[in-house]
Scaffold this active site. Structure first.
Site, short mmCIF file in Angstrom:
data_model
loop_
_atom_site.label_atom_id
_atom_site.label_comp_id
_atom_site.label_asym_id
_atom_site.label_seq_id
_atom_site.Cartn_x
_atom_site.Cartn_y
_atom_site.Cartn_z
N GLU A 86 -1.69 142.03 25.47
CA GLU A 86 -1.28 143.39 25.12
C GLU A 86 0.24 143.48 25.05
O GLU A 86 0.93 142.93 25.90
CB GLU A 86 -1.82 144.38 26.16
N CYS A 149 -7.02 149.98 32.30
CA CYS A 149 -6.13 148.83 32.16
C CYS A 149 -4.74 149.29 31.78
O CYS A 149 -3.74 148.70 32.22
CB CYS A 149 -6.69 147.87 31.12
N HIS A 177 -6.45 141.16 28.03
CA HIS A 177 -7.86 141.57 27.96
C HIS A 177 -8.72 140.36 27.61
O HIS A 177 -8.38 139.58 26.72
CB HIS A 177 -8.04 142.66 26.88
N1 PCA Z 1 -11.36 146.92 31.65
C1 PCA Z 1 -11.10 148.32 31.55
C2 PCA Z 1 -10.86 148.78 32.94
C3 PCA Z 1 -11.35 147.70 33.82
C4 PCA Z 1 -11.53 146.54 32.96
O1 PCA Z 1 -11.79 145.40 33.31
C5 PCA Z 1 -10.03 148.65 30.51
O2 PCA Z 1 -9.90 147.91 29.53
O3 PCA Z 1 -9.33 149.64 30.64
#
Ligand code: PCA
Length: 218
Positions: A86, A149, A177
């Site tokens: 990200e 996140c 992610h």
């Molecule tokens: N993914 C979520 C919150 C917890 C996780 O593992 C997100 O992408 O916000």
């Protein structure tokens, strides 16, 4: 804690939304058990709650306590087709689903009056290149979304920005992610795509390695 080694914090999230697993936790568990790192570091890890009222304070506590040079936050994304670095945290909490405590903020800031967005301080392209050199694949994404996140990244970047400059250079802080696990898709918890925990862990390892090199000025 060894004072001479770069301190690295890697976090994962607990399971959420109709699944008993979280791909980030599975990858972090594997990563912690792999002893042969290509760089020397003091590796710390933690699991963050999927709760908007607790995530920021918990993370800030870890950052203040350990003052890491590198922070790699991991989370699962059901939409991710590959490991995703990200680039931005945005000052927005706009949850499409409730968190694990039942909270569902809509159109609320992470930090009232804070900057609209903050750039990741991870060298995201060098990280992607290192993942590819290791035989994996990764992509860049503009923003970590508006669920849990994103506030985690925002809070960690804010901590890095506000850290006193006499403590040395700004920490490398970023968010990765990871796709869902094949087991989550097989159970119907997630629709897919998926990636094995082994492949995700190998990619995260390459990302941490690149970030530690970069923090050391290599
Ligand atoms: N993914 C979520 C919150 C917890 C996780 O593992 C997100 O992408 O916000």
């Amino acid at each position: 804690m060894n004072a001479d080694l770069p301190r690295v914090l890697v976090t994962a999230f607990e399971p959420f939304h109709a699944s008993t697993e979280n791909a980030s936790l599975a990858a972090l568990t594997l990563l912690r058990s792999s002893g042969d790192w290509p760089v020397s570091m003091d590796l710390m890890s933690a699991t963050l709650p999927v709760e908007t009222d607790r995530v920021g304070a918990g993370l800030l506590g870890l950052l203040d306590e350990h003052d890491p040079a590198v922070v790699v936050l991991l989370g699962e994304s059901a939409k991710a087709e590959r490991v995703t670095l990200e680039r931005l945290a945005v000052n927005l909490r706009d949850f499409g689903i409730a968190d694990n405590a039942g909270a569902q903020p809509v159109d609320l800031p992470v930090e009232p009056g804070g900057p609209a967005a903050l750039w990741s301080t991870l060298p995201v392209k060098a990280c992607r290149a290192r993942v590819e050199q290791a035989g994996g694949s990764a992509e860049l994404s503009l923003s970590a979304g508006a669920y849990l996140c994103n506030p985690a990244l925002y809070v960690a970047l804010r901590w890095a920005m506000d850290r006193p400059s006499d403590r040395g250079q700004t920490p490398r802080v970023g968010f990765v992610h990871l796709p869902s696990l094949p087991t989550q898709v097989a159970r119907g918890d997630r629709r897919g795509p998926s990636l094995s925990a082994e492949q995700s862990a190998a990619a995260v390892r390459a990302i941490v390695w690149a970030a530690v090199d970069n923090a050391a000025g290599h």
